[in-house]
Structure formats: C-alpha cells, structure tokens
Design a protein around this motif. Structure first.
Motif, mmCIF file in Angstrom:
data_model
loop_
_atom_site.group_PDB
_atom_site.id
_atom_site.type_symbol
_atom_site.label_atom_id
_atom_site.label_comp_id
_atom_site.label_asym_id
_atom_site.label_seq_id
_atom_site.Cartn_x
_atom_site.Cartn_y
_atom_site.Cartn_z
ATOM 1 N N GLU A 64 -47.150 2.381 8.298
ATOM 2 C CA GLU A 64 -45.995 2.606 9.159
ATOM 3 C C GLU A 64 -45.912 1.400 10.111
ATOM 4 O O GLU A 64 -46.688 1.289 11.056
ATOM 5 N N ARG A 65 -45.028 0.460 9.801
ATOM 6 C CA ARG A 65 -44.934 -0.761 10.622
ATOM 7 C C ARG A 65 -43.564 -1.395 10.456
ATOM 8 O O ARG A 65 -42.875 -1.184 9.475
ATOM 9 N N GLY A 71 -38.529 -6.803 23.198
ATOM 10 C CA GLY A 71 -38.398 -5.510 23.877
ATOM 11 C C GLY A 71 -39.117 -4.362 23.181
ATOM 12 O O GLY A 71 -39.282 -3.282 23.748
ATOM 13 N N SER A 72 -39.560 -4.576 21.891
ATOM 14 C CA SER A 72 -40.194 -3.464 21.152
ATOM 15 C C SER A 72 -41.412 -2.931 21.882
ATOM 16 O O SER A 72 -41.619 -1.717 21.960
ATOM 17 N N LEU A 73 -42.234 -3.834 22.415
ATOM 18 C CA LEU A 73 -43.524 -3.387 22.956
ATOM 19 C C LEU A 73 -43.357 -2.661 24.286
ATOM 20 O O LEU A 73 -44.038 -1.664 24.544
ATOM 21 N N ALA A 74 -42.412 -3.132 25.116
ATOM 22 C CA ALA A 74 -42.196 -2.463 26.405
ATOM 23 C C ALA A 74 -41.677 -1.053 26.154
ATOM 24 O O ALA A 74 -42.130 -0.070 26.767
ATOM 25 N N ASN A 75 -40.767 -0.924 25.195
ATOM 26 C CA ASN A 75 -40.209 0.379 24.854
ATOM 27 C C ASN A 75 -41.300 1.291 24.271
ATOM 28 O O ASN A 75 -41.392 2.480 24.601
ATOM 29 N N PHE A 76 -42.149 0.705 23.435
ATOM 30 C CA PHE A 76 -43.246 1.471 22.828
ATOM 31 C C PHE A 76 -44.175 2.019 23.919
ATOM 32 O O PHE A 76 -44.528 3.202 23.926
ATOM 33 N N ALA A 77 -44.555 1.142 24.865
ATOM 34 C CA ALA A 77 -45.484 1.568 25.922
ATOM 35 C C ALA A 77 -44.859 2.668 26.776
ATOM 36 O O ALA A 77 -45.503 3.666 27.108
ATOM 37 N N ASP A 78 -43.569 2.511 27.056
ATOM 38 C CA ASP A 78 -42.875 3.509 27.860
ATOM 39 C C ASP A 78 -42.971 4.899 27.190
ATOM 40 O O ASP A 78 -43.231 5.915 27.842
ATOM 41 N N HIS A 79 -42.778 4.945 25.870
ATOM 42 C CA HIS A 79 -42.870 6.229 25.163
ATOM 43 C C HIS A 79 -44.315 6.716 25.079
ATOM 44 O O HIS A 79 -44.574 7.913 25.129
ATOM 45 N N HIS A 326 -39.296 6.109 13.710
ATOM 46 C CA HIS A 326 -39.482 5.699 15.092
ATOM 47 C C HIS A 326 -38.439 6.348 16.019
ATOM 48 O O HIS A 326 -38.762 6.857 17.095
ATOM 49 N N ALA A 327 -37.186 6.368 15.564
ATOM 50 C CA ALA A 327 -36.111 6.918 16.413
ATOM 51 C C ALA A 327 -36.347 8.412 16.665
ATOM 52 O O ALA A 327 -36.100 8.910 17.763
ATOM 53 N N ALA A 328 -36.843 9.120 15.643
ATOM 54 C CA ALA A 328 -37.086 10.563 15.802
ATOM 55 C C ALA A 328 -38.264 10.791 16.742
ATOM 56 O O ALA A 328 -38.251 11.708 17.573
ATOM 57 N N TYR A 329 -39.283 9.936 16.624
ATOM 58 C CA TYR A 329 -40.446 10.006 17.529
ATOM 59 C C TYR A 329 -39.967 9.851 18.975
ATOM 60 O O TYR A 329 -40.326 10.628 19.861
ATOM 61 N N GLU A 330 -39.103 8.866 19.191
ATOM 62 C CA GLU A 330 -38.620 8.616 20.558
ATOM 63 C C GLU A 330 -37.709 9.749 21.043
ATOM 64 O O GLU A 330 -37.758 10.136 22.207
ATOM 65 N N ARG A 331 -36.891 10.282 20.125
ATOM 66 C CA ARG A 331 -35.961 11.349 20.522
ATOM 67 C C ARG A 331 -36.724 12.585 20.996
ATOM 68 O O ARG A 331 -36.426 13.177 22.016
ATOM 69 N N ARG A 332 -37.768 12.944 20.245
ATOM 70 C CA ARG A 332 -38.544 14.128 20.638
ATOM 71 C C ARG A 332 -39.160 13.930 22.022
ATOM 72 O O ARG A 332 -39.161 14.829 22.848
ATOM 73 N N ILE A 333 -39.701 12.738 22.235
ATOM 74 C CA ILE A 333 -40.318 12.474 23.539
ATOM 75 C C ILE A 333 -39.262 12.567 24.641
ATOM 76 O O ILE A 333 -39.485 13.173 25.693
ATOM 77 N N ALA A 334 -38.083 12.010 24.372
ATOM 78 C CA ALA A 334 -37.008 12.061 25.382
ATOM 79 C C ALA A 334 -36.624 13.510 25.680
ATOM 80 O O ALA A 334 -36.230 13.840 26.790
ATOM 81 N N GLU A 335 -36.781 14.392 24.658
ATOM 82 C CA GLU A 335 -36.450 15.815 24.877
ATOM 83 C C GLU A 335 -37.600 16.579 25.527
ATOM 84 O O GLU A 335 -37.549 17.799 25.679
ATOM 85 N N GLY A 336 -38.689 15.852 25.819
ATOM 86 C CA GLY A 336 -39.826 16.507 26.473
ATOM 87 C C GLY A 336 -40.713 17.272 25.501
ATOM 88 O O GLY A 336 -41.440 18.190 25.890
#
Ligand SMILES: C[S@@+](CC[C@H](N)C(=O)[O-])C[C@H]1O[C@@H](n2cnc3c(N)ncnc32)[C@H](O)[C@@H]1O
Ligand code: SF4
Length: 421
Positions: A64-65, A71-79, A326-336
C-alpha cells in the motif's frame, strides 16, 4: 510489514520454488466491511506504523504505497495524531506494555524527524512504550543523514532497516529503485556513524537480469557491511502487476531459471551461515541476539496495533485492517471514527490454522502456546493435516515441537496452505 506476511514458494503442482505466496487466514472475502471493532484491552503488544509514500514506485512492489507529493507528509501526520487519539479513546491501555515498534511502509524514513520524535513521545506517554522495547525505522537509501540518525537515536529509535535489494546499479535501475549502490552503502555508513549498531538490510534474489554471479556479489558485499541482520527475499511476481506485464511483454530482462533461483537460495544459506549469520526464519538471518522482535511477533500470533492506511491489527481472535483507500481512511478519521475498513472475529480453529501457518515461517516452533491461546488442540482439530506433512517429508515433530525439514522450507507455501488458504 503491512501485508507481505509470508514469503515462500509457489503452490503449483508439482511444487515450485520460483515464486511466492501471500495469504491472510481467514480469507479476505470472509472479512466484514464497515463493522466497528470492539474496544480492546492491550497488554503485551507491538505497534506498526505504515507510512504509505515512496519517492519512486518499484516495479515489483504491491504494498500500500503511492508517489510522494508536496504536502502528503504533513497531511499524513495530521491524520495520524487524530488516529492515535481515536484509538486511545476506544481502547484500554492501562496495562499496556509495548514489546516492539516498527515504522515502515512504503517508506517509514520519509516521515520528518520531528514527527517520529513526537510519535515515539506519544507512545511513551499514552500507549505503554518503555525503555526496553525494540524500535525500528525502515529506511530507503538517500532519505536520512548521519545527523538525522543522531536525532532519531536520541528520540528512542534503536534499530534501522535499510532496503538495499541488490548491489548492481543496472539491476536497481531496472526495478525503478530511487537509489544506486553507492547511496545504499552510505546510508548504512550514516546509521553506523550516528551510533546505530542494530542494523538490518533487505536483499532480493530471482530478480530480472540478475545472474548467479551478481547474487554472490550482493551477498559478499552485504556481509562486508558487517550488519547483524539480513533479510533475503525471493522475488514474488504478482500476476498482472507492473513487473509481470513487463516480463510478459519483454520490457524487462528475463528472470533467472528455476534451477538458478534454487542455487541462489542454497548459496544464501551457505554464505550467510559461514559469515556467522544464522537463519532464524524462512527469510531472515541474524547474529546471536539480533533476531527482530517485531518480525517474530507478527508471525507468532502476538497482538499488534497497526496505524496508518492499510495497516493490520490483531488482538487475540480479533483481526482488522485499516481502510486501504487513503481517502476513505481520512474520511473516517474526519468523522471521528477509528479508520477500520475490514475486520473478522476468528473461531478458535481459524486462529490455530492462522498461527500454525504463519509461525512455521520461524522453521522450528512450539505449538503448545498457540493451542492454548486458540483453546483448540492440534490433536482434535488438525491431526490429519499434521500427519500428511510428516508423511510427505515436510515436517518432523517431537510432541508439540515442530520443525520444517529442508524440503518443507523449500516448499513452505505447500506446508502453510495445508492449514490456511
Ligand atoms: C515493505 S518493503 C519496504 C521497504 C522500503 N520501502 C524499501 O523498499 O527499501 C520491505 C521489503 O520487502 C521486500 N519486497 C517488497 N516487494 C517484494 C516482492 N514483490 N517480492 C519479494 N520481496 C519484496 C523488499 O526487500 C523490501 O525491502
Ligand atoms: S520503495 Fe519499498 S515500499 Fe516503495 S515501492 Fe519500492 S519496495 Fe515498495
């Protein structure tokens, strides 16, 4: 490792040794989507962080890569910080004791030092990481300097794994690696200069255009680096992936013949053992006291918590995988929500099947702890499978102690498929 859990031989009949087989038991189609994982109580466990970015994408790789973008890494760390909070809120870490940490990928070493420092501090403050645990950073050549390594050593990283793969520039170039041999060697030197002793390198054989002479040279140069751990993987060509297409269309040089690959496998064992590195699994060699704790815990059925997109976790009979998209991973996190994509609760027999198959990567195992944890015995559930392997000459047993024979090692996938799919 996120998903490459087993590197062994192909399962064609008659058995071949020129490819490899990757499995998850129970099979993926039985896992459930979008089901919440129940709260866990962690005790002794390991942590895996998956950093899903690479500078270039190698032709053979199906991990998975994706290509690193601005900006990828800053966004990754934030999540990641938010994922840690969500997992901390779901689970009980009051009795947690981290056995090992592995920052991999993709490319673990693309994560900036400050984020690695913060991650390890958080693990110490809230997740039960303490002084004695093994902490590995997986590095691609050209990603960290000696100065970086000094900072990381100070922050608690105590083991560095470097993907070298081969010591011929033309072989590396054809695989679309982002580095050459000189960069790989200086990456090892940089880690040594900073004071890392616990070093690990990865090599691969059976590569397109790689001769037996090239492979011997790679082994000799790896030995000359005087590192205490070397992983040696037979190349797996995944059907319909880039390398497979290149090979079929004549866009990559041919791979060595099956006989040549078998010779490479035998040479590996002889040369590394002569150099004082003993084989402790199908693919790993180490000097005494340097076997990798993280590798062992992923194979022996121990608990581990995976963080980042596509990372796997296991707690007793519960298995889950973070969303690979990746987008689904981020979406779930954004939904708490903890970003779980698929999960399954294993039956006792499934647990035993998985643990036997994967533990056999360690060649010599004691089945008693696996049976106790699963609450199922081999005698009642899987004795016919065991007898079949013994009769085929793949396995010897003394009570609960099982050992793969040389034939069992060569056809390891045949052996594992006896227990798992
Ligand atoms: C998870 S990868 C990441 C390491 C790091 N990104 C790098 O490439 O240096 C760990 C190792 O798996 C091995 N590997 C990856 N794809 C493979 C394949 N198709 N067949 C055999 N080994 C593979 C390589 O040796 C690689 O170093
Ligand atoms: S650098 Fe490592 S993870 Fe990235 S594509 Fe290459 S082998 Fe795969």
């Amino acid at each position: 490792m996120a998903s490459l859990e087993v590197l062994a031989s192909d399962a064609a009949t008659p058995p071949r040794n020129d490819a490899a087989y990757v499995f998850h038991h129970p099979p993926k189609f039985l896992w459930h989507r979008d089901e919440e994982v129940p709260a866990q109580r962690w005790e002794r466990y390991s942590i895996y962080l998956h950093v899903p970015f690479c500078k270039k994408i190698c032709t053979f790789c199906t991990f998975e890569r994706k290509r690193l973008r601005r900006g990828s890494l800053a966004n990754f760390a934030d999540h990641l910080w938010r994922e840690l909070d969500l997992v901390r809120a779901r689970d009980d870490f009051s009795a947690a004791a981290v056995h090992s940490v592995y920052i991999g990928g993709g490319t673990g070493s693309l994560l900036p030092n400050a984020d690695i420092v913060r991650f390890l501090r958080d693990l110490r403050d809230r997740f039960g990481l303490s002084g004695g645990a093994e902490v590995t950073l997986e590095c691609e050549p050209g990603t960290k300097s000696a100065g970086d390594y000094e900072v990381l050593l100070e922050a608690g990283v105590n083991r560095v794994s470097i993907g070298i793969q081969a010591f011929q520039d033309d072989v590396l170039r054809r695989l679309n690696r982002s580095h050459d041999v000189a960069m790989a060697v200086s990456q090892v030197r940089a880690a040594k200069e900073a004071g890392f002793e616990n070093l690990h390198i990865d090599l691969m054989y059976g590569l397109p255009g790689q001769s037996t002479r090239d492979w011997e040279e790679s082994l000799d140069r790896a030995i000359a680096l005087e590192v205490p751990h070397i992983s040696v993987y037979p190349l797996i060509v995944f059907p319909d992936e880039l390398l497979d297409r290149q090979l079929r269309q004549g866009d990559a040089p041919e791979r060595p013949s099956e006989d040549a690959i078998e010779e490479m496998r035998e040479t590996t064992l002889r040369r590394l053992e002569d150099a004082g590195l003993s084989r402790y699994s199908l693919t790993e060699y180490s000097r005494p006291g340097h076997a990798c704790d993280y590798v062992i815990t992923t194979w022996d059925g121990s608990d581990y918590l995976g963080l980042g997109p596509g990372a796997y976790s296991r707690a007793g009979g519960q298995l889950w995988e973070n969303d690979v998209i990746h987008a689904a991973y981020e979406r779930r996190i954004a939904e708490g929500l903890a970003p779980v994509g698929k999960s399954i609760r294993m039956s006792g027999e499934d647990q035993l099947r998985r643990d036997l198959a994967m533990s056999l990567c360690m060649i010599d195992i004691d089945t008693a702890p696996l049976e106790r944890r699963a609450g199922v015995s081999v005698d009642t559930a899987l004795s016919a499978e065991r007898e079949r392997l013994v009769a085929a000459g793949y396995l010897t047993t003394r009570g609960s102690r099982w050992t793969l024979t040389e034939a069992g090692i060569r056809y390891a996938t045949e052996v594992m498929k006896t227990f798992a799919v």
